[in-house]
Design a protein around this motif. Sequence first.
Motif, mmCIF file in Angstrom:
data_model
loop_
_atom_site.group_PDB
_atom_site.id
_atom_site.type_symbol
_atom_site.label_atom_id
_atom_site.label_comp_id
_atom_site.label_asym_id
_atom_site.label_seq_id
_atom_site.Cartn_x
_atom_site.Cartn_y
_atom_site.Cartn_z
ATOM 1 N N PHE A 13 -3.407 -0.361 4.662
ATOM 2 C CA PHE A 13 -4.400 0.288 3.822
ATOM 3 C C PHE A 13 -4.845 1.577 4.508
ATOM 4 C CE2 PHE A 13 -8.952 0.784 2.765
ATOM 5 C CZ PHE A 13 -8.844 0.897 1.390
ATOM 6 N N TRP A 40 -0.942 -2.760 -7.429
ATOM 7 C CA TRP A 40 -1.555 -1.980 -6.349
ATOM 8 C C TRP A 40 -3.007 -1.619 -6.686
ATOM 9 C CZ3 TRP A 40 -3.241 3.107 -6.960
ATOM 10 C CH2 TRP A 40 -3.711 3.737 -5.800
ATOM 11 N N ASP A 58 -4.624 5.422 -0.059
ATOM 12 C CA ASP A 58 -4.911 4.405 -1.078
ATOM 13 C C ASP A 58 -6.286 4.632 -1.699
ATOM 14 O OD1 ASP A 58 -2.575 2.462 -0.867
ATOM 15 O OD2 ASP A 58 -3.265 2.495 1.216
ATOM 16 N N TYR A 89 0.850 -1.187 0.000
ATOM 17 C CA TYR A 89 0.000 0.000 0.000
ATOM 18 C C TYR A 89 0.891 1.244 0.000
ATOM 19 C CZ TYR A 89 -3.555 -3.323 1.585
ATOM 20 O OH TYR A 89 -4.408 -4.389 1.691
#
Length: 180
Positions: free
Chosen positions: A120, A152, A124, A114
């Motif tokens: 996360f 990603w 993101d 991330y």
Amino acid sequence: MAVAAGLGPEAEELVLLEKSLGLTKGNKYGVQGERKSPVLQINNGPSLTGLATIATHLVKQAKKEQLLGKTAEEKAVVQQWLEYRVTQIALPCTKEDTRVILKDLNLYLEDKVYLARNNFTLADILMYYGLHHIIIDLTVQEKEKYLNVSRWFNHIQHYPGIRQHLSSIIFMKNRLFTNA
């Protein structure tokens, strides 16, 4: 959707963010200035302006502060990417601008899951929403060229509750061509 026609894409991203955070209130957004910066009026209080400011407020409202980072370093990384999202991705991009953004992001993501390493975060989510219109137009070869970005992006689009009504973007898992 709580966004009226004619509002900028950042206000639409905020509506998606609200839903992904589980907020059901359905805030009404306005826009300000030529860039159509989103504005959120808070009850009888002051209005909040800007994608990152409003998004941070929504995360706190949803009591999901972990999305802002857990450590001081992670919080700084999240803020860095929110600033990047607002200053680089929100601007009208030329083909060259897009190439530079994808090249830099691809290099950055080389050893990360991330944007904030292994966690996360809000960065993101907003980078995913901001890049969706760019990634959807990439050819298979361009997606291969920016393999870390593709990895990603594909991971984020499959994260529960994030993609919503946005088109799912297909990434090939088998190479269709060789470099030979």
